[in-house]
Design an enzyme around this catalytic site. Structure first.
Site, PDB file in Angstrom:
ATOM      1  CE  LYS A  48      82.118   8.201  40.997  1.00 38.56           C
ATOM      2  NZ  LYS A  48      80.798   8.548  40.362  1.00 38.56           N
ATOM      3  CB  THR A  51      82.788   8.551  33.038  1.00 34.30           C
ATOM      4  OG1 THR A  51      83.560   7.745  33.911  1.00 34.30           O
ATOM      5  CG2 THR A  51      82.255   7.773  31.876  1.00 34.30           C
ATOM      6  CD1 TRP A  81      78.774   2.967  30.275  1.00 32.79           C
ATOM      7  CD2 TRP A  81      77.551   4.796  30.618  1.00 32.79           C
ATOM      8  NE1 TRP A  81      79.416   3.731  31.220  1.00 32.79           N
ATOM      9  CE2 TRP A  81      78.696   4.863  31.448  1.00 32.79           C
ATOM     10  CE3 TRP A  81      76.643   5.853  30.654  1.00 32.79           C
ATOM     11  CZ2 TRP A  81      78.943   5.906  32.305  1.00 32.79           C
ATOM     12  CZ3 TRP A  81      76.893   6.898  31.509  1.00 32.79           C
ATOM     13  CH2 TRP A  81      78.029   6.916  32.321  1.00 32.79           C
ATOM     14  CG  HIS A 103      82.611   2.348  33.240  1.00 26.87           C
ATOM     15  ND1 HIS A 103      83.356   3.496  33.189  1.00 26.87           N
ATOM     16  CD2 HIS A 103      81.503   2.661  33.963  1.00 26.87           C
ATOM     17  CE1 HIS A 103      82.711   4.457  33.837  1.00 26.87           C
ATOM     18  NE2 HIS A 103      81.596   3.981  34.298  1.00 26.87           N
ATOM     19  CB  SER A 133      85.619   9.251  43.602  1.00 26.69           C
ATOM     20  OG  SER A 133      84.514   9.665  42.851  1.00 26.69           O
ATOM     21  CE1 TYR A 188      87.930  14.227  37.680  1.00 24.18           C
ATOM     22  CE2 TYR A 188      89.728  14.649  39.211  1.00 24.18           C
ATOM     23  CZ  TYR A 188      88.397  14.771  38.867  1.00 24.18           C
ATOM     24  OH  TYR A 188      87.533  15.434  39.705  1.00 24.18           O
TER      25      TYR A 188
END
Ligand code: A3P
Length: 286
Positions: A48, A51, A81, A103, A133, A188
């Site tokens: 969140k 990505t 991924w 991640h 989020s 972000y």
């Protein structure tokens, strides 16, 4: 045959991962067997944190501004991924340059990375917005533990029961790379203010020489609105058995500071206290 999706985590080297899409084999592959190439580009985030946005930006940068690949191929096929169960299959024989999403916390990042010139782009987001989020995403994504009550969710976010090592350890770990020339740190929150400047920064880091029109195209086709409408990036193709689409959409708000509509003053105070304690050795402010 339909697979039963469970809101459960597995433990791998002390880190929790959602069971449905990770296996010991896939995580071992990512960590110990994956052969990093010099021209690999890793899109690394805590969930969140942007990505999917970076998947879109990188795709369009690597097509020199042409949106066609982003509009015709699923994001998870364009920028797969690494650690998920299909990671080996999607990445092993893929032509270079490979754009790779992960991640993984830094301690489980491919061991072969450190002997190469491969690059990492790490995007961080205000953790309070990440928490909000993820709260909504957890209600929607049947792979994640969820709580209907936001206070209960906040407690879980701040506890050890968070996947991918939790926000604090994930960010602290990756920030140790910040002086490495092959590491680019993005925010972000900064991207929501000036995405074009960040696209130029990314191009410079990757040695991609795009003209103004191509940069404009990256900005246009990776906007929140464009991505929300792009069925190759908005996860509308994921079955309802995994994403409960009557509870929301993947592209929810796409703004910085939404936490202000969710945190009470007491929750903010609790969060700040934990943030200060966990991040006391880190020179990074939100
Ligand atoms: P919100 O839930 O706050 O709206 P990730 O891709 O890491 O899972 O992050 C998802 C978050 O990024 C969601 O945040 C989503 O709306 C937001 N997002 C996705 N694409 C975006 C874009 N083009 N611009 C801004 N935010 C975007």
């Amino acid at each position: 045959m339909s697979v039963e999706v469970k809101r459960e985590y597995m433990d791998f080297e002390g880190v929790k991962f959602p069971v449905n899409i990770h296996t010991v084999e896939s995580l071992t592959y990512a960590w110990k067997e994956f052969q990093t190439r010099d021209d690999d580009v890793f899109n690394v985030t805590f969930p969140k944190s942007g990505t999917t946005w970076l998947q879109e930006i990188l795709t369009i940068i690597y097509s020199n501004g042409d949106p066609t690949p982003a509009k015709t191929m699923y994001s998870w096929d364009r920028v797969p991924w690494l650690e998920q169960h299909l990671g080996r299959q999607k990445l092993e024989n893929r032509p270079s340059p490979r754009l790779i999403t992960t991640h993984l916390p830094i301690q489980l990042f491919p061991q072969t990375f450190y002997n190469t010139k491969a690059k990492v782009i790490y995007t961080v987001r205000n953790p309070k917005d990440v928490c909000v989020s993820l709260y909504y995403f957890s209600l929607f994504a049947l792979l994640l533990k969820c709580k209907e009550d936001f206070q209960e969710y906040l407690s879980m976010f701040l506890s050890k029961d968070t996947p991918f090592a939790g926000w604090f350890d994930h960010v602290k770990g990756w920030l140790t790379m910040k002086d490495n020339p092959n590491f680019l740190l993005l925010s972000y929150d900064d991207m929501t203010k000036d995405v074009r400047a960040n696209v130029i920064k990314i191009c410079k880091f990757l040695g991609k020489d795009l003209d103004d029109a191509a940069i404009d195209s990256v900005v246009e086709h990776s906007s929140f609105k464009a991505m929300k409408e792009n069925n190759m990036s908005n996860y509308s193709a994921v079955p309802d058995s995994i994403f409960k689409k009557d509870t929301g959409t993947f592209h929810r708000k796409g703004v910085s500071g939404d936490y202000k509509h969710h945190f009470t003053p007491a929750q903010e105070e609790e969060f700040e206290k934990i943030y200060k304690d966990c991040m006391k050795d880190i020179n990074f402010l939100f």
